[in-house]
Design a protein around this motif. Sequence first.
Motif, PDB file in Angstrom:
ATOM      1  N   PRO A   1       0.792  -1.231   0.000  1.00 16.12           N
ATOM      2  CA  PRO A   1       0.000   0.000   0.000  1.00 16.12           C
ATOM      3  C   PRO A   1       0.822   1.278   0.000  1.00 16.12           C
ATOM      4  N   SER A   2       1.929   1.302   0.744  1.00  9.75           N
ATOM      5  CA  SER A   2       2.727   2.530   0.820  1.00  9.75           C
ATOM      6  C   SER A   2       3.263   2.926  -0.549  1.00  9.75           C
ATOM      7  N   ARG A   3       3.627   1.937  -1.349  1.00 10.44           N
ATOM      8  CA  ARG A   3       4.133   2.238  -2.688  1.00 10.44           C
ATOM      9  C   ARG A   3       3.015   2.684  -3.622  1.00 10.44           C
TER      10      ARG A   3
ATOM     11  N   LEU B   1      -6.057  15.026 -11.131  1.00 12.55           N
ATOM     12  CA  LEU B   1      -7.006  14.291 -10.277  1.00 12.55           C
ATOM     13  C   LEU B   1      -7.659  13.146 -11.043  1.00 12.55           C
ATOM     14  N   LEU B   2      -8.154  13.467 -12.243  1.00 11.44           N
ATOM     15  CA  LEU B   2      -8.930  12.487 -12.993  1.00 11.44           C
ATOM     16  C   LEU B   2      -8.077  11.328 -13.503  1.00 11.44           C
ATOM     17  N   LEU B   3      -6.942  11.636 -14.117  1.00 12.40           N
ATOM     18  CA  LEU B   3      -6.116  10.571 -14.687  1.00 12.40           C
ATOM     19  C   LEU B   3      -5.477   9.714 -13.599  1.00 12.40           C
ATOM     20  N   SER B   4      -4.981  10.346 -12.532  1.00  9.12           N
ATOM     21  CA  SER B   4      -4.388   9.575 -11.428  1.00  9.12           C
ATOM     22  C   SER B   4      -5.450   8.726 -10.744  1.00  9.12           C
ATOM     23  N   GLY B   5      -6.638   9.293 -10.568  1.00  4.14           N
ATOM     24  CA  GLY B   5      -7.721   8.541  -9.927  1.00  4.14           C
ATOM     25  C   GLY B   5      -8.104   7.313 -10.714  1.00  4.14           C
ATOM     26  N   HIS B   6      -8.269   7.476 -12.009  1.00  8.33           N
ATOM     27  CA  HIS B   6      -8.617   6.332 -12.860  1.00  8.33           C
ATOM     28  C   HIS B   6      -7.509   5.285 -12.867  1.00  8.33           C
ATOM     29  N   THR B   7      -6.269   5.740 -12.910  1.00 11.00           N
ATOM     30  CA  THR B   7      -5.142   4.822 -13.020  1.00 11.00           C
ATOM     31  C   THR B   7      -4.991   3.935 -11.785  1.00 11.00           C
ATOM     32  N   PHE B   8      -5.175   4.510 -10.594  1.00 16.25           N
ATOM     33  CA  PHE B   8      -4.842   3.777  -9.368  1.00 16.25           C
ATOM     34  C   PHE B   8      -6.044   3.285  -8.569  1.00 16.25           C
ATOM     35  N   ARG B   9      -7.251   3.530  -9.068  1.00 17.10           N
ATOM     36  CA  ARG B   9      -8.448   3.124  -8.326  1.00 17.10           C
ATOM     37  C   ARG B   9      -8.480   1.617  -8.068  1.00 17.10           C
ATOM     38  N   ASP B  10      -8.216   0.824  -9.108  1.00 17.05           N
ATOM     39  CA  ASP B  10      -8.257  -0.639  -8.954  1.00 17.05           C
ATOM     40  C   ASP B  10      -7.113  -1.145  -8.082  1.00 17.05           C
ATOM     41  N   LEU B  11      -5.957  -0.488  -8.156  1.00 14.96           N
ATOM     42  CA  LEU B  11      -4.812  -0.918  -7.349  1.00 14.96           C
ATOM     43  C   LEU B  11      -5.090  -0.726  -5.862  1.00 14.96           C
TER      44      LEU B  11
ATOM     45  N   ALA C   1      -8.003  -0.795  -4.483  1.00 16.59           N
ATOM     46  CA  ALA C   1      -8.973  -1.835  -4.120  1.00 16.59           C
ATOM     47  C   ALA C   1      -8.272  -3.175  -3.929  1.00 16.59           C
ATOM     48  N   LYS C   2      -7.298  -3.451  -4.767  1.00 13.49           N
ATOM     49  CA  LYS C   2      -6.552  -4.710  -4.660  1.00 13.49           C
ATOM     50  C   LYS C   2      -5.858  -4.834  -3.309  1.00 13.49           C
ATOM     51  N   PHE C   3      -5.343  -3.719  -2.791  1.00 17.48           N
ATOM     52  CA  PHE C   3      -4.665  -3.734  -1.493  1.00 17.48           C
ATOM     53  C   PHE C   3      -5.637  -3.583  -0.322  1.00 17.48           C
ATOM     54  N   GLY C   4      -6.931  -3.530  -0.627  1.00 20.75           N
ATOM     55  CA  GLY C   4      -7.921  -3.422   0.438  1.00 20.75           C
ATOM     56  C   GLY C   4      -7.985  -2.043   1.067  1.00 20.75           C
ATOM     57  N   LEU C   5      -7.501  -1.039   0.363  1.00 16.76           N
ATOM     58  CA  LEU C   5      -7.512   0.327   0.877  1.00 16.76           C
ATOM     59  C   LEU C   5      -8.838   0.999   0.561  1.00 16.76           C
ATOM     60  N   HIS C   6      -9.369   1.724   1.532  1.00 21.81           N
ATOM     61  CA  HIS C   6     -10.604   2.469   1.294  1.00 21.81           C
ATOM     62  C   HIS C   6     -10.340   3.538   0.244  1.00 21.81           C
ATOM     63  N   PRO C   7     -11.285   3.740  -0.699  1.00 25.27           N
ATOM     64  CA  PRO C   7     -11.048   4.738  -1.756  1.00 25.27           C
ATOM     65  C   PRO C   7     -10.850   6.162  -1.244  1.00 25.27           C
ATOM     66  N   LYS C   8     -11.257   6.437   0.002  1.00 25.63           N
ATOM     67  CA  LYS C   8     -11.033   7.786   0.527  1.00 25.63           C
ATOM     68  C   LYS C   8      -9.538   8.079   0.704  1.00 25.63           C
ATOM     69  N   ASN C   9      -8.719   7.016   0.841  1.00 24.35           N
ATOM     70  CA  ASN C   9      -7.272   7.218   0.870  1.00 24.35           C
ATOM     71  C   ASN C   9      -6.770   7.735  -0.471  1.00 24.35           C
ATOM     72  N   LEU C  10      -7.357   7.206  -1.549  1.00 26.25           N
ATOM     73  CA  LEU C  10      -6.959   7.629  -2.890  1.00 26.25           C
ATOM     74  C   LEU C  10      -7.382   9.067  -3.154  1.00 26.25           C
ATOM     75  N   SER C  11      -8.640   9.410  -2.811  1.00 26.13           N
ATOM     76  CA  SER C  11      -9.111  10.779  -3.076  1.00 26.13           C
ATOM     77  C   SER C  11      -8.303  11.803  -2.281  1.00 26.13           C
TER      78      SER C  11
ATOM     79  N   SER D   1      -6.949   3.981   5.946  1.00 32.03           N
ATOM     80  CA  SER D   1      -8.111   3.139   6.274  1.00 32.03           C
ATOM     81  C   SER D   1      -8.262   1.986   5.303  1.00 32.03           C
ATOM     82  N   LYS D   2      -8.696   0.842   5.822  1.00 32.06           N
ATOM     83  CA  LYS D   2      -9.013  -0.314   4.993  1.00 32.06           C
ATOM     84  C   LYS D   2     -10.468  -0.228   4.535  1.00 32.06           C
ATOM     85  N   ILE D   3     -10.840  -1.044   3.562  1.00 30.04           N
ATOM     86  CA  ILE D   3     -12.183  -0.991   2.982  1.00 30.04           C
ATOM     87  C   ILE D   3     -13.262  -1.250   4.017  1.00 30.04           C
ATOM     88  N   ASP D   4     -13.006  -2.134   4.976  1.00 25.91           N
ATOM     89  CA  ASP D   4     -14.047  -2.456   5.953  1.00 25.91           C
ATOM     90  C   ASP D   4     -14.137  -1.432   7.068  1.00 25.91           C
ATOM     91  N   ASN D   5     -13.249  -0.409   7.073  1.00 28.93           N
ATOM     92  CA  ASN D   5     -13.320   0.662   8.083  1.00 28.93           C
ATOM     93  C   ASN D   5     -14.343   1.694   7.674  1.00 28.93           C
TER      94      ASN D   5
END
Length: 459
Positions: free
Chosen positions: A348-350, A373-383, A385-395, A454-458
């Motif tokens: 996740p840190s990387r 915002l838009l291109l970075s968000g689209h690029t890393f959204r699935d990654l 999720a793969k690490f179980g990170l809540h999307p609010k960390n990405l935003s 935060s993780k997805i279940d948080n």
Amino acid sequence: MNQVLLNLSTQEAVVIAVVIVALMGIMMIGFGFTPHLALIVVLCVLFAFGKFKGLDFNLLQKHMANGVMGGIGAVYLFFFIGLLVVALMSAGTIPTLMYYGFEIISPNLFYLSAFVLTSIIGIALGSSLTTCATIGVAFIGMTSAFGADPAIVAGAVVSGAFFGDKMSPLSDTGTIASSVVGIDLFTHIKNMMYTTIPAWLLSALIFYVLSSSLHQANLANISQMQKLLLSSHLVHLSAFLPIVVLIGLIVLRVNAIYTIILSILVAIGITYSHSSPSIQDMGNYFFAGFKAPQELGVVADLLSRGGLESMFFSLAIVMLALSLGGLLQALGVLPALLNAMKHLLTKPSRAIAATAFTGLGINILIGEQYLSLLLSGHTFRDLFAKFGLHPKNLSRTLEDAGTVINPLVPWSVCGVFISQVLNVSVLSYLPYAFFCYLCFILTLVFGMTGFTISKIDNK
């Protein structure tokens, strides 16, 4: 998620990415084109590439539409934000916040006052550029009276304005960042506090220390602006009610659009309890923006804003950029680039660091805040999720490395605008825009340590 239509090699994806960045850089930086034109040209290039690969245009169009649907929440929210700004202006909420905000200016703490006041006005307006072009210009005009350094004042103004841009529910960047990852706007704002509040406090401390060398001076300019605000008859205590309702509903976690609708209704009630604009005038305001009497001078420019029409520029960029994101995903460009980094993005840190530096890179190479915002968000959204990170960390990372970095780039949209209106070069104020790069540093530190992640279940 968009289906991937092509399996591109890393080399092909890199070439396409370089061509896109080069085209947008040349058009936006070299020729001064608006982002809309640059995006349309890039879309045309991608259409040609898709045709060369034997893909049907209707299929490409479908995936563009899917990209737009991924951020459709931002489109709807933009309309309501435009209406909310008008409602808060006509009710006197924003003018009243400005009037009392001016009271905090201290002759002994000029740099700190500039930072704090622009922070307040920035939240009230939801626009960093409007804050810089109005209150910021007023502060620059007072520098000689205080014996202040214009570069430090500009750094304080930019820091405060972009704090407001990040944290205001009226901000288009906040709307974009939350919508592109699929979370509620107020969830996004609340989570940003973990990096934003420490960055704000550290910046305030630095500006406090820098202010100690200044002498007293009169505040005639600010006093005049307060008098003009009073003469508008928009300053009254009941004007705080819509803000109280807005904050209360945010605390109760009411949906952002419902919160805005209810706040608008309260503001309309306050408007008609203090003045009697015609239905036709209110309709015009809601479309074209609130119009203050021109005899109010600079205050008229400060208050005349909002409306559906004011959102069209941003909406068009958002829809085109979302279309570009959908097309890049479908053509396999984004998956190929991510696949090339897979051996590095193992934790996740990387992922957080990669997102931050991608946002930084897009700002530097293209100079466009929304696209970072838009291109970075689209690029890393699935990654994420793969690490179980809540999307609010990405935003949050998108804003910490996208929104606040743009004014630090001399050839960026924000950098060019701010340097012109403040008459201070970007390179001059850059060292003093403490808040902007403290946000970037803190998001990297928190990503490395896992603190506040935060993780997805948080919840």
